[in-house]
Scaffold this motif. Sequence first.
Motif, PDB file in Angstrom:
ATOM      1  N   ASP A 186      47.476  44.404  50.012  1.00  0.00           N
ATOM      2  CA  ASP A 186      46.537  44.429  48.744  1.00  0.00           C
ATOM      3  C   ASP A 186      47.362  45.540  47.963  1.00  0.00           C
ATOM      4  OD1 ASP A 186      44.058  43.649  50.351  1.00  0.00           O
ATOM      5  OD2 ASP A 186      44.761  45.550  50.952  1.00  0.00           O
ATOM      6  N   ASP A 187      48.045  46.523  47.844  1.00  0.00           N
ATOM      7  CA  ASP A 187      48.966  47.484  46.982  1.00  0.00           C
ATOM      8  C   ASP A 187      49.921  47.100  47.001  1.00  0.00           C
ATOM      9  OD1 ASP A 187      49.268  48.934  44.763  1.00  0.00           O
ATOM     10  OD2 ASP A 187      49.095  50.901  45.695  1.00  0.00           O
ATOM     11  N   ILE A 188      50.721  47.837  46.264  1.00  0.00           N
ATOM     12  CA  ILE A 188      52.655  47.942  47.145  1.00  0.00           C
ATOM     13  C   ILE A 188      53.208  48.974  46.034  1.00  0.00           C
ATOM     14  CG2 ILE A 188      52.712  45.895  48.310  1.00  0.00           C
ATOM     15  CD1 ILE A 188      54.589  44.780  45.439  1.00  0.00           C
ATOM     16  N   LYS A 189      52.446  49.619  45.796  1.00  0.00           N
ATOM     17  CA  LYS A 189      52.864  50.865  44.733  1.00  0.00           C
ATOM     18  C   LYS A 189      53.238  52.138  45.103  1.00  0.00           C
ATOM     19  CE  LYS A 189      51.101  48.687  39.630  1.00  0.00           C
ATOM     20  NZ  LYS A 189      50.499  49.203  39.044  1.00  0.00           N
ATOM     21  N   MET A 195      46.210  50.384  50.580  1.00  0.00           N
ATOM     22  CA  MET A 195      46.283  49.524  51.447  1.00  0.00           C
ATOM     23  C   MET A 195      44.814  49.517  52.561  1.00  0.00           C
ATOM     24  SD  MET A 195      50.090  50.262  52.499  1.00  0.00           S
ATOM     25  CE  MET A 195      51.588  50.252  50.425  1.00  0.00           C
ATOM     26  N   MET A 196      45.031  48.990  53.205  1.00  0.00           N
ATOM     27  CA  MET A 196      44.079  48.360  54.174  1.00  0.00           C
ATOM     28  C   MET A 196      44.632  47.627  55.433  1.00  0.00           C
ATOM     29  SD  MET A 196      41.705  44.813  52.703  1.00  0.00           S
ATOM     30  CE  MET A 196      41.168  43.995  54.391  1.00  0.00           C
ATOM     31  N   LEU A 197      44.238  47.619  56.623  1.00  0.00           N
ATOM     32  CA  LEU A 197      44.200  47.143  58.063  1.00  0.00           C
ATOM     33  C   LEU A 197      43.609  46.223  57.571  1.00  0.00           C
ATOM     34  CD1 LEU A 197      46.374  48.033  60.623  1.00  0.00           C
ATOM     35  CD2 LEU A 197      44.122  48.770  61.426  1.00  0.00           C
ATOM     36  N   LEU A 198      44.824  45.155  58.379  1.00  0.00           N
ATOM     37  CA  LEU A 198      44.501  44.392  58.480  1.00  0.00           C
ATOM     38  C   LEU A 198      44.981  44.235  60.117  1.00  0.00           C
ATOM     39  CD1 LEU A 198      47.226  42.060  56.613  1.00  0.00           C
ATOM     40  CD2 LEU A 198      44.833  42.512  56.519  1.00  0.00           C
ATOM     41  N   GLY A 202      38.452  35.676  44.557  1.00  0.00           N
ATOM     42  CA  GLY A 202      38.431  36.858  43.550  1.00  0.00           C
ATOM     43  C   GLY A 202      39.849  37.911  44.328  1.00  0.00           C
ATOM     44  N   LYS A 203      40.135  38.115  45.144  1.00  0.00           N
ATOM     45  CA  LYS A 203      41.412  39.126  45.997  1.00  0.00           C
ATOM     46  C   LYS A 203      42.418  38.053  45.933  1.00  0.00           C
ATOM     47  CE  LYS A 203      36.806  41.512  48.139  1.00  0.00           C
ATOM     48  NZ  LYS A 203      36.900  41.982  49.349  1.00  0.00           N
ATOM     49  N   SER A 204      43.437  39.291  46.126  1.00  0.00           N
ATOM     50  CA  SER A 204      45.045  39.103  46.267  1.00  0.00           C
ATOM     51  C   SER A 204      46.024  39.428  46.980  1.00  0.00           C
ATOM     52  CB  SER A 204      45.150  38.374  44.866  1.00  0.00           C
ATOM     53  OG  SER A 204      45.366  39.317  44.795  1.00  0.00           O
TER      54      SER A 204
END
Length: 413
Positions: free
Chosen positions: A65-68, A16-19, A40-42
């Motif tokens: 970015d990721d929730i796993k 995950m990246m900080l907003l 191309g990102k989501s």
Amino acid sequence: MKITLHSSMAALGAAMMLLGSCSKSKDSGTIDLGNGTNTGKSKYVFVVFSDGSGGEASRYIISADDIKSGEISVKNNGVETNAYSFLAQNNTLFGITYADQGPTQPYKLDETGVLRKYGNQVNTEFTGAYTKIGTEAYVGISVARSLESPVATLYKFDAKKLMLAGRNSVNLAKITGNGEMANFNGLFEVNDKIYMPFNCSPGVTGQVTKYVDSTWIAVFNKADMAYQKVIRDGRMGPIGNWFGMQGVQQIENGDVYAWSTSAGITGKPSTKPSAIIKINATTDQVDPSYYFDVQAKTGKKIARGTHIKNGKFLMSFYQTEVTGGVSGGIVNLAIVDVINKSVTNVTGIPNHAQMPYENKTFIEEDGKTAYYVLKDDSKVLYSYTIDTEKATATRGVKFTGIQDVTSISKLKY
């Protein structure tokens, strides 16, 4: 509407990246993206309630970015919002305020992946149900609950031009034909029609409907939102639940399936079983040869359902005799194949209290992965990653400092 629905987040997990530029404030700035960005990102986008720490409990739209794995919070992440209902259309998240005039605010991800207000707020209606139409519009209907004032308004919103594109009124007391009025539980696009399942309501304070043993779907023309007819079936009870936006789905081969919990309305259960029926979308008529008595097969009642792909649904089932309405009851998940009439329990996920209104789910485009948010017995919210082909679930991201998640969606940038 009381509901629904859908999601910027902090870099607490490795993926995950900080907003950093999207702070916990009431306005992160309005942007004009023109035709939108295309990196191309989501990101996965959630609408959440903060836990009220520091005396402040507010709604935020946050993303990840990721929730796993990892954790999500509202700290340094997201946009505060007044809206309650949310749907994603045309790569835009629309927040609809559950109030007079139904102010609607669009949101988008900018070129850096930060969620911001997009365009101007538009007044629509006091929205009680809604659905996406095609790829560039959505339709909503206003709330009307009194038999003395039973007229509701359907409206179409152009999700590309960000403006109202039409209105039409309907008398809810004239739809039922039994002296009560229609209470819509959702809207669903079916070819050139809009299907609107409903339960009957006396429209009088303190009175309870006498009609709990039938299924009704009002059919409207999609182009002008004009009422056409009612589809009725007597083999199961009413479809859906208030503010649930679930209960009807057209699958890839054109068939339409509808399901009922038979949990009843305002404490009055149906005597009919929890089941699934099929509707021929070319004739708007129930297929009398198809009937899937899910309760007889599993011993349990359906609570909610979300279409995955090719006639397979992720459904929650009540695990006890206690059922809920907009919320309540203990549930767990199964993959239901409506074509082959099979039910496969999902492993790796605990029994849990049903969250309000609708299942908090997101299905990836390929249908192989679903994400589902639940609150466990310790009152902690998690997203579970579900392999829909293997019917297995793995616990994913943890929501910290958050008391509720009302929707999940995914936006590109």
